[in-house]
Design an enzyme around this catalytic site. Structure first.
Site, PDB file in Angstrom:
ATOM      1  NE  ARG A 188      -3.632  -2.075   0.294  1.00 28.42           N
ATOM      2  CZ  ARG A 188      -3.429  -3.446  -0.706  1.00 28.42           C
ATOM      3  NH1 ARG A 188      -2.306  -3.552  -1.136  1.00 28.42           N
ATOM      4  NH2 ARG A 188      -4.040  -4.610  -0.427  1.00 28.42           N
ATOM      5  CB  SER A 237      -8.570  -1.850   4.466  1.00 26.79           C
ATOM      6  OG  SER A 237      -9.223  -3.065   4.159  1.00 26.79           O
ATOM      7  CD  GLU A 309      -5.166   0.062   2.865  1.00 26.37           C
ATOM      8  OE1 GLU A 309      -4.922  -0.915   3.496  1.00 26.37           O
ATOM      9  OE2 GLU A 309      -5.818   0.046   1.981  1.00 26.37           O
TER      10      GLU A 309
HETATM   11  P1  FAD Z   1      -7.759   9.123  -3.337  1.00 27.70           P
HETATM   12  O1  FAD Z   1      -8.373   8.140  -2.434  1.00 27.70           O
HETATM   13  O2  FAD Z   1      -8.430  10.246  -3.996  1.00 27.70           O
HETATM   14  O3  FAD Z   1      -6.195   9.264  -2.994  1.00 27.70           O
HETATM   15  C1  FAD Z   1      -5.589   8.299  -2.169  1.00 27.70           C
HETATM   16  C2  FAD Z   1      -4.111   8.931  -2.220  1.00 27.70           C
HETATM   17  O4  FAD Z   1      -3.557   8.801  -3.466  1.00 27.70           O
HETATM   18  C3  FAD Z   1      -4.155  10.433  -1.595  1.00 27.70           C
HETATM   19  O5  FAD Z   1      -2.702  10.222  -0.921  1.00 27.70           O
HETATM   20  C4  FAD Z   1      -3.983  11.117  -3.029  1.00 27.70           C
HETATM   21  O6  FAD Z   1      -3.283  12.339  -2.665  1.00 27.70           O
HETATM   22  C5  FAD Z   1      -3.257   9.842  -3.743  1.00 27.70           C
HETATM   23  N1  FAD Z   1      -3.482  10.276  -5.167  1.00 27.70           N
HETATM   24  C6  FAD Z   1      -4.626  10.129  -6.117  1.00 27.70           C
HETATM   25  N2  FAD Z   1      -4.497  10.327  -7.081  1.00 27.70           N
HETATM   26  C7  FAD Z   1      -3.082  10.698  -7.491  1.00 27.70           C
HETATM   27  C8  FAD Z   1      -2.659  10.897  -8.568  1.00 27.70           C
HETATM   28  N3  FAD Z   1      -2.961  11.150  -9.688  1.00 27.70           N
HETATM   29  N4  FAD Z   1      -1.129  11.111  -8.242  1.00 27.70           N
HETATM   30  C9  FAD Z   1      -0.461  11.294  -7.205  1.00 27.70           C
HETATM   31  N5  FAD Z   1      -1.234  10.960  -6.051  1.00 27.70           N
HETATM   32  C10 FAD Z   1      -2.668  10.722  -6.120  1.00 27.70           C
HETATM   33  N6  FAD Z   1      -7.747  -0.290  -1.627  1.00 27.70           N
HETATM   34  C11 FAD Z   1      -6.722  -1.239  -1.878  1.00 27.70           C
HETATM   35  O7  FAD Z   1      -5.783  -1.196  -1.997  1.00 27.70           O
HETATM   36  N7  FAD Z   1      -7.588  -2.667  -2.135  1.00 27.70           N
HETATM   37  C12 FAD Z   1      -9.031  -2.934  -2.135  1.00 27.70           C
HETATM   38  O8  FAD Z   1      -9.404  -4.173  -2.263  1.00 27.70           O
HETATM   39  C13 FAD Z   1      -9.634  -1.738  -1.397  1.00 27.70           C
HETATM   40  N8  FAD Z   1     -10.992  -1.863  -1.672  1.00 27.70           N
HETATM   41  C14 FAD Z   1     -11.732  -0.735  -1.482  1.00 27.70           C
HETATM   42  C15 FAD Z   1     -13.211  -0.862  -1.441  1.00 27.70           C
HETATM   43  C16 FAD Z   1     -13.956   0.176  -1.024  1.00 27.70           C
HETATM   44  C17 FAD Z   1     -15.512   0.281  -1.402  1.00 27.70           C
HETATM   45  C18 FAD Z   1     -13.384   1.372  -0.635  1.00 27.70           C
HETATM   46  C19 FAD Z   1     -14.334   2.829  -0.447  1.00 27.70           C
HETATM   47  C20 FAD Z   1     -11.949   1.513  -0.787  1.00 27.70           C
HETATM   48  C21 FAD Z   1     -11.178   0.551  -1.058  1.00 27.70           C
HETATM   49  N9  FAD Z   1      -9.739   0.466  -1.018  1.00 27.70           N
HETATM   50  C22 FAD Z   1      -9.012  -0.214  -1.351  1.00 27.70           C
HETATM   51  C23 FAD Z   1      -9.148   1.866  -0.858  1.00 27.70           C
HETATM   52  C24 FAD Z   1      -9.029   2.873  -2.155  1.00 27.70           C
HETATM   53  O9  FAD Z   1      -9.750   2.486  -3.357  1.00 27.70           O
HETATM   54  C25 FAD Z   1      -7.469   2.693  -2.834  1.00 27.70           C
HETATM   55  O10 FAD Z   1      -6.749   3.049  -1.667  1.00 27.70           O
HETATM   56  C26 FAD Z   1      -7.494   3.307  -3.995  1.00 27.70           C
HETATM   57  O11 FAD Z   1      -6.149   3.246  -4.519  1.00 27.70           O
HETATM   58  C27 FAD Z   1      -7.461   5.019  -3.814  1.00 27.70           C
HETATM   59  O12 FAD Z   1      -7.607   5.589  -4.971  1.00 27.70           O
HETATM   60  P2  FAD Z   1      -8.438   7.081  -5.378  1.00 27.70           P
HETATM   61  O13 FAD Z   1      -8.261   7.332  -6.776  1.00 27.70           O
HETATM   62  O14 FAD Z   1      -9.632   7.053  -4.589  1.00 27.70           O
HETATM   63  O15 FAD Z   1      -7.218   8.063  -4.733  1.00 27.70           O
END
Ligand code: FAD
Length: 314
Positions: A188, A237, A309
Site C-alpha cells: 500500500r 480498509s 491505511e
Molecule cells: P484517493 O482516495 O483520492 O487518494 C488516495 C491517495 O492517493 C491520496 O494520498 C492522494 O493524494 C493520492 N493520489 C490520488 N490520485 C493521485 C495521482 N493522480 N497522483 C498522485 N497521488 C494521487 N484499496 C486497496 O488497495 N484494495 C482494496 O481492495 C480496496 N477496496 C476498497 C473498497 C472500497 C469500497 C473503498 C471505498 C476503498 C477501497 N480501497 C481499497 C481503498 C482505495 O480504493 C484505494 O486506496 C485506492 O487506490 C484510492 O484511489 P483513489 O483514486 O480513490 O485515490
C-alpha cells in the site's frame, strides 16, 4: 520519498492567488467544496479550492506557480481512501479532469493509461478483452493515479506487479518518468515523492482465456460482496494488515471491536477493519476517535501497532 500516512502540514491557503491560478486553467476553480461530497466516506469540511486540470501543461504550470508561492497541493483521485477533516482543510486540491481519461494500446497487452481513468471499469474492459492481470481490482473504486500512489491491491496481488513505468509531475512542475524498479514499492505504498502527481502509467497485461479471466473477476467480486459492507459510505480498509498471516480485520474482531460506535461512525459488524458512516452523519473526529480506540486496544491486548491505511487530510 513520502512516508506512510501521517497528515502533512500545509501552509495557510492564500486566496489572493486564485485569479493567477485561474488564468492558467480551462475549468473554473471550485471554491469551498465540502470534502464529504468528494470522498466515499461522505465525511469532511471545506476544501478551499479544487482545481481540475485537463492537460499536462496546465498541471505543470499550476503546480510550479503554487510551489513557488509556498502553497501545497493535495491530489484527489476518486476520494476512496481519504478521511477529510471537519475544519477547513488547508492546501489546494488538484484533480485530473477528463483530459486524463485516455487509454492507449502500445502493443498487445501493453497499455498507457492516464491518471483519472477509473480502475474498476478499466479492469473490467481489459478482462473482457482477454487480458489478464487486473482481476484483483474488481470492486476497488480507485482512479489509476490513486491506485498507483497507494499501490492498491487485493487477493494477494497489487498494481505494482503490472507496472512498466510511471509518469508524473513533481512539486516544482517538472515532468518525471520512473521505470518500475526505480520506485520503492511496498505494501500500500509506491514511495512517490510528496506532491508528485501521477499523470499516466504503462501497464503490461498478459493474454489469457476470456472465460477464465471473467470467472476470476466474478469470484473476487463475490468474495468482496460477502465480506465487506459495500453499501455503506467508507474508505475501505482503515488499517494496513500487520502481516499477511494476521489481517487487521481478524485482529480487530478478536479484540472485540466489531460494532463499536463513536458518534456517527461505526466499526462494521461485517468486517472489523472497515469503519462505516451508515447515516452519513459521522464527523472526522468520530472516525479518528475510533481509529485511536482500535490502536490503543490492539497495543494493550496484543502488543501490535496498527498503522492506518486511510490518508488523513486534516
Ligand atoms: P484517493 O482516495 O483520492 O487518494 C488516495 C491517495 O492517493 C491520496 O494520498 C492522494 O493524494 C493520492 N493520489 C490520488 N490520485 C493521485 C495521482 N493522480 N497522483 C498522485 N497521488 C494521487 N484499496 C486497496 O488497495 N484494495 C482494496 O481492495 C480496496 N477496496 C476498497 C473498497 C472500497 C469500497 C473503498 C471505498 C476503498 C477501497 N480501497 C481499497 C481503498 C482505495 O480504493 C484505494 O486506496 C485506492 O487506490 C484510492 O484511489 P483513489 O483514486 O480513490 O485515490
Amino acid at each position: 520519498m513520502s512516508s506512510a500516512c501521517a497528515p502533512i502540514e500545509y501552509a495557510p491557503f492564500d486566496e489572493r492567488l486564485i485569479p493567477c491560478v485561474q488564468a492558467l486553467l480551462i475549468n473554473p476553480i471550485r471554491e469551498n467544496v465540502r470534502g464529504s461530497t468528494l470522498t466515499t466516506f461522505a465525511i469532511g469540511g471545506t476544501l478551499r479550492a479544487v482545481v481540475t486540470v485537463e492537460t499536462a501543461d496546465e498541471l505543470s504550470k499550476v503546480v510550479a506557480l503554487l510551489s513557488s508561492e509556498g502553497q501545497g497541493c493535495r491530489v484527489l483521485g476518486n476520494g476512496s481512501n481519504i478521511l477529510c477533516g471537519d475544519s477547513p482543510v488547508e492546501g489546494w486540491v488538484l484533480k485530473l479532469g477528463t483530459g486524463f481519461r485516455k487509454v492507449e494500446s502500445l502493443s498487445r497487452g501493453v497499455l498507457e493509461v492516464s491518471g483519472s481513468v477509473p480502475l474498476m471499469s478499466f479492469a473490467r474492459k481489459v478482462s473482457d478483452e482477454g487480458l489478464s492481470g487486473l482481476e484483483f481490482a474488481a470492486g476497488i473504486p480507485a482512479t489509476i493515479g490513486g491506485a498507483v500512489f497507494m499501490n492498491a491491491g487485493a487477493h494477494g496481488d497489487e498494481i505494482c506487479s503490472r507496472i512498466v513505468e510511471v509518469r508524473g509531475v513533481l512539486a516544482d512542475g517538472s515532468s518525471v518518468v520512473w521505470q518500475r524498479d526505480e520506485l520503492p514499492w511496498r505494501y500500500r505504498h509506491a514511495g512517490l515523492p510528496t506532491g508528485c502527481v501521477v499523470t499516466s502509467v504503462r501497464l503490461s497485461l498478459v493474454e489469457g482465456d476470456r472465460a477464465t479471466i471473467s470467472e476470476r473477476c466474478a469470484h473476487n467480486l463475490a468474495e468482496r460482496k460477502a465480506r465487506q459492507p459495500l453499501a455503506l459510505p467508507s474508505a475501505g480498509s482503515i488499517f494496513k494488515n500487520p502481516s499477511p498471516e494476521l489481517p487487521a480485520g481478524m485482529l480487530l474482531e478478536r479484540i472485540g471491536m466489531k460494532g463499536v460506535t463513536i458518534g456517527g461512525a461505526m466499526i462494521s459488524e461485517m468486517h472489523a477493519n472497515w469503519i462505516v458512516n451508515p447515516k452519513r452523519e459521522a464527523t472526522a473526529q468520530d472516525v479518528l476517535a475510533l481509529i485511536e480506540a482500535c490502536k490503543a486496544k490492539a497495543l494493550a491486548e496484543e502488543g501490535i501497532v496498527l498503522e492506518p491505511e486511510v490518508r488523513l487530510w486534516m
